[in-house]
Design a protein around this motif. Structure first.
Motif, PDB file in Angstrom:
ATOM      1  N   THR A  87       0.830  -1.210   0.000  1.00 30.60           N
ATOM      2  CA  THR A  87       0.000   0.000   0.000  1.00 30.60           C
ATOM      3  C   THR A  87       0.860   1.254   0.000  1.00 30.60           C
ATOM      4  OG1 THR A  87      -1.856  -1.081   1.099  1.00 30.60           O
ATOM      5  CG2 THR A  87      -1.685   1.306   1.359  1.00 30.60           C
ATOM      6  N   SER A  88       1.900   1.254   0.816  1.00 32.95           N
ATOM      7  CA  SER A  88       2.783   2.414   0.887  1.00 32.95           C
ATOM      8  C   SER A  88       3.465   2.685  -0.447  1.00 32.95           C
ATOM      9  CB  SER A  88       3.831   2.186   1.981  1.00 32.95           C
ATOM     10  OG  SER A  88       4.756   3.246   2.035  1.00 32.95           O
ATOM     11  N   THR A  89       3.797   1.617  -1.166  1.00 37.28           N
ATOM     12  CA  THR A  89       4.508   1.757  -2.430  1.00 37.28           C
ATOM     13  C   THR A  89       3.592   2.131  -3.584  1.00 37.28           C
ATOM     14  OG1 THR A  89       6.122   0.115  -1.680  1.00 37.28           O
ATOM     15  CG2 THR A  89       6.057   0.577  -4.046  1.00 37.28           C
ATOM     16  N   THR A  90       2.393   1.526  -3.614  1.00 40.47           N
ATOM     17  CA  THR A  90       1.510   1.692  -4.778  1.00 40.47           C
ATOM     18  C   THR A  90       0.364   2.669  -4.548  1.00 40.47           C
ATOM     19  OG1 THR A  90       0.029  -0.113  -4.098  1.00 40.47           O
ATOM     20  CG2 THR A  90       1.968  -0.695  -5.437  1.00 40.47           C
ATOM     21  N   GLY A  91       0.029   2.917  -3.286  1.00 44.03           N
ATOM     22  CA  GLY A  91      -1.135   3.738  -2.981  1.00 44.03           C
ATOM     23  C   GLY A  91      -2.436   2.970  -3.020  1.00 44.03           C
TER      24      GLY A  91
END
Length: 294
Positions: free
Chosen positions: A195-199
């Motif tokens: 989630t942090s990487t891709t949103g």
């Protein structure tokens, strides 16, 4: 025993309960830090007996996906607890049901056999991060119990999400109860990295999601108003049960303490909190005495 203001007592409206959803880790048993070597918690056997005696349908619902349903049955049996395979529910079962209902075909799984097998049993194709380059050709990424997680797995999962796959996780719980104390919720930690990487926001298939509750209730063929939910975590099974309109019963043998149960928002607070599953068993017996199985 500590109590909150109960909305109703068992049997108060003549035929209150038709089903029980019971947490496993911290409520019925505690395992070692590797999720094995289950030992029954006080009152666990009595609680299952009380549920059987009352003729209630049972779902032993764990957020864990380190084992298959059959393995959970075996591990519980080794701890002296008799639960049938069709009575065990995991978030991977919820995910498999949801995917199949929407016609999805191929899922990239970051997790072990406990995550993969329910999907395969539902007729879904399971792709793994090490399968060449599966990222572009999957409908969904599902994160579960994955202690062998590698940086390469994160990269493949992120590329799949960037290519259009949706993200799901079996649990967003930060920790769970074991004999070693709090154990890290692996699936939550991995999903947070994606989630942090891709949103992308991860769909949660485990407790406390409304999707999980709806799926288990459909499996039990029982409305929430006729269901009692029993667990040790005020933020998981208790919150899930209360938000659905079920009766939620807490026990103090796992994550939750008297203070954390009392600190929950009123609309998500346990109806009653007992020291252990034995207290719940006595409570059920008191409310269902003489009514017999239905």
């Amino acid at each position: 025993m500590t109590t909150a203001a109960a909305r109703r007592a068992p049997g108060a409206d003549g035929d209150a309960w038709q089903a029980a959803i019971v947490d496993i880790d911290g409520t019925l048993v505690l395992g070692d830090p590797q999720g094995h070597g289950y030992r029954a918690l006080p009152g666990a056997s009595a609680l299952l007996a009380a549920i059987r005696a009352a003729g209630l349908r049972l779902a032993a619902f764990t957020n864990g996906t380190m084992h298959t349903n059959a393995d959970y049955v075996s591990l519980l049996a080794q701890a002296g607890l008799d639960v049938a395979e069709h009575e065990v529910f995991t978030p991977a079962n919820v995910a498999a049901h949801w995917y199949r209902g929407r016609g999805l075909q191929r899922v990239l799984v970051l997790g072990g056999v406990g995550v993969r097998q329910p999907l395969r049993d539902a007729g879904l194709e399971v792709a793994l991060p090490e399968d060449g380059d599966p990222a572009i050709h999957v409908d969904e990424v599902l994160v579960g119990w994955h202690p062998e997680f590698r940086l390469a797995d994160l990269e493949v999962a992120c590329r799949a999400v960037w290519a259009g796959a949706r993200l799901g996780t079996t649990s967003n719980a930060r920790f769970f109860a074991s004999r070693g104390g709090r154990m890290i919720g692996v699936s939550n930690a991995i999903a947070a990295g994606i989630t942090s990487t891709t949103g992308a926001r991860a769909r949660v298939f485990g407790k406390p999601s409304a999707l999980a509750m709806r799926t288990v209730l459909a499996h039990l063929d029982t409305p929430a108003s006729r269901t009692v939910v029993i667990g040790d975590d005020p933020t998981l099974e208790i919150a899930m049960g209360r938000e659905a309109g079920a009766c939620a019963i807490g026990v103090l043998t796992g994550i939750g303490t008297t203070q954390t149960f009392a600190a929950a928002r009123a609309e998500r607070r346990a109806d009653v909190v007992f020291d252990d599953a034995g207290g719940v068993a006595a409570w059920l017996r008191a409310g269902t005495a003489g009514r017999g199985p239905r």
